[in-house]
Design a protein around this motif. Structure first.
Motif, PDB file in Angstrom:
ATOM      1  N   ALA A  50       0.676  -0.742  -0.066  1.00  0.00           N
ATOM      2  CA  ALA A  50      -0.150  -0.001   0.175  1.00  0.00           C
ATOM      3  C   ALA A  50       0.874   1.054  -0.119  1.00  0.00           C
ATOM      4  CB  ALA A  50      -0.935  -0.296   1.618  1.00  0.00           C
ATOM      5  N   TYR A  51       2.253   1.591   0.673  1.00  0.00           N
ATOM      6  CA  TYR A  51       3.162   2.288   1.167  1.00  0.00           C
ATOM      7  C   TYR A  51       3.306   2.798  -0.556  1.00  0.00           C
ATOM      8  CZ  TYR A  51       6.618   5.173   2.447  1.00  0.00           C
ATOM      9  OH  TYR A  51       7.499   6.239   2.454  1.00  0.00           O
ATOM     10  N   CYS A  52       4.596   1.950  -1.291  1.00  0.00           N
ATOM     11  CA  CYS A  52       4.644   1.938  -2.791  1.00  0.00           C
ATOM     12  C   CYS A  52       3.623   2.145  -3.914  1.00  0.00           C
ATOM     13  CB  CYS A  52       5.009   0.146  -3.117  1.00  0.00           C
ATOM     14  SG  CYS A  52       6.532   0.601  -2.365  1.00  0.00           S
ATOM     15  N   VAL A  53       2.577   1.682  -3.398  1.00  0.00           N
ATOM     16  CA  VAL A  53       1.284   2.312  -4.318  1.00  0.00           C
ATOM     17  C   VAL A  53       0.858   3.768  -4.379  1.00  0.00           C
ATOM     18  CG1 VAL A  53      -1.405   1.858  -5.204  1.00  0.00           C
ATOM     19  CG2 VAL A  53       0.060  -0.044  -4.684  1.00  0.00           C
ATOM     20  N   ASP A  54       0.803   4.027  -3.120  1.00  0.00           N
ATOM     21  CA  ASP A  54       0.537   5.058  -3.110  1.00  0.00           C
ATOM     22  C   ASP A  54       1.462   5.946  -3.157  1.00  0.00           C
ATOM     23  OD1 ASP A  54      -1.683   7.366  -1.389  1.00  0.00           O
ATOM     24  OD2 ASP A  54       0.382   7.370  -0.705  1.00  0.00           O
ATOM     25  N   MET A  55       2.331   5.983  -2.882  1.00  0.00           N
ATOM     26  CA  MET A  55       3.812   7.268  -3.284  1.00  0.00           C
ATOM     27  C   MET A  55       3.626   6.879  -5.581  1.00  0.00           C
ATOM     28  SD  MET A  55       7.682   6.109  -3.046  1.00  0.00           S
ATOM     29  CE  MET A  55       7.957   5.822  -1.338  1.00  0.00           C
ATOM     30  N   HIS A  56       3.867   5.738  -5.683  1.00  0.00           N
ATOM     31  CA  HIS A  56       4.176   5.524  -6.898  1.00  0.00           C
ATOM     32  C   HIS A  56       2.739   6.069  -7.679  1.00  0.00           C
ATOM     33  CE1 HIS A  56       8.170   4.454  -6.740  1.00  0.00           C
ATOM     34  NE2 HIS A  56       7.496   3.859  -5.398  1.00  0.00           N
ATOM     35  N   SER A  57       1.769   5.970  -7.713  1.00  0.00           N
ATOM     36  CA  SER A  57       0.800   6.970  -7.707  1.00  0.00           C
ATOM     37  C   SER A  57       0.886   7.832  -8.271  1.00  0.00           C
ATOM     38  CB  SER A  57      -0.648   6.494  -7.434  1.00  0.00           C
ATOM     39  OG  SER A  57      -0.655   4.694  -7.367  1.00  0.00           O
ATOM     40  N   ALA A  58       1.183   8.635  -7.174  1.00  0.00           N
ATOM     41  CA  ALA A  58       1.321  10.034  -7.030  1.00  0.00           C
ATOM     42  C   ALA A  58       2.642  10.609  -7.954  1.00  0.00           C
ATOM     43  CB  ALA A  58       1.632  10.315  -5.520  1.00  0.00           C
ATOM     44  N   ASP A  59       4.082   9.828  -8.195  1.00  0.00           N
ATOM     45  CA  ASP A  59       4.737  10.236  -8.679  1.00  0.00           C
ATOM     46  C   ASP A  59       4.395   9.889 -10.299  1.00  0.00           C
ATOM     47  OD1 ASP A  59       6.042  10.476  -6.691  1.00  0.00           O
ATOM     48  OD2 ASP A  59       7.154   8.716  -6.880  1.00  0.00           O
ATOM     49  N   ALA A  60       3.581   8.723 -10.468  1.00  0.00           N
ATOM     50  CA  ALA A  60       2.948   8.669 -11.456  1.00  0.00           C
ATOM     51  C   ALA A  60       1.976   9.434 -12.510  1.00  0.00           C
ATOM     52  CB  ALA A  60       1.723   7.575 -12.175  1.00  0.00           C
ATOM     53  N   LEU A  61       1.395  10.596 -11.253  1.00  0.00           N
ATOM     54  CA  LEU A  61       0.028  11.924 -11.755  1.00  0.00           C
ATOM     55  C   LEU A  61       1.338  12.314 -11.595  1.00  0.00           C
ATOM     56  CD1 LEU A  61      -2.239  11.213  -9.055  1.00  0.00           C
ATOM     57  CD2 LEU A  61      -2.587  10.926 -11.944  1.00  0.00           C
TER      58      LEU A  61
END
Length: 146
Positions: A50-61
């Motif tokens: 969950a930590y990485c999904v959250d971080m990298h979703s924001a980075d992807a945006l």
């Protein structure tokens, strides 16, 4: 909600710095930033980090990715939203992330290699290996999004 089990940055800064160094090198790879982020999000989804999904979703945006494509990532094979190159990267991500199940067969490698030159394929493989390492740290040490 779990609390982090170990504050790894504080107790093992030398290993954290080493893995972070690989991230910095990969940021300069031939791979497009948006593609790298799609790979990170997809591997993190598969690993339940969950930590990485959250971080990298924001980075992807931030890298220009759309919400629609991020929401469609778990069903990338069924949607028309991803290019052949992105599909190959996602296939390789799933294959290497689920290595015990998939075993990286020659047919999959050949399909991926049609979209990437040798250097890009090596960098993609390192990117997948690196996010899988981060995922194991995040899940194993019970890291949570803030």
């Amino acid at each position: 909600m779990n609390t982090p089990r170990v504050r790894y940055r504080d107790v093992a800064p030398h290993t954290f710095t080493a893995l972070l160094g690989l991230e910095k090198v990969l940021a300069e790879s031939l791979l497009e930033p948006s593609l790298r982020e799609l790979v990170k999000v997809r591997a993190s989804q598969l690993n339940g980090c969950a930590y990485c999904v959250d971080m990298h979703s924001a980075d992807a945006l931030k890298a220009g990715e759309t919400v629609r494509r991020l929401l469609s990532l778990p069903t990338w094979q069924e949607t028309p939203f991803f290019s052949a190159r992105e599909r190959a990267a996602l296939l390789w991500t799933e294959t290497l992330t689920l290595l015990a199940e998939r075993h990286a067969p020659d047919a999959v490698y050949a399909e991926v290699a049609e979209q990437f030159n040798e250097r890009e394929l090596a960098e993609l493989t390192f990117a997948i290996a690196t996010i899988n390492a981060w995922n194991r740290i995040g899940v194993g040490l019970a890291m949570q999004p803030e």
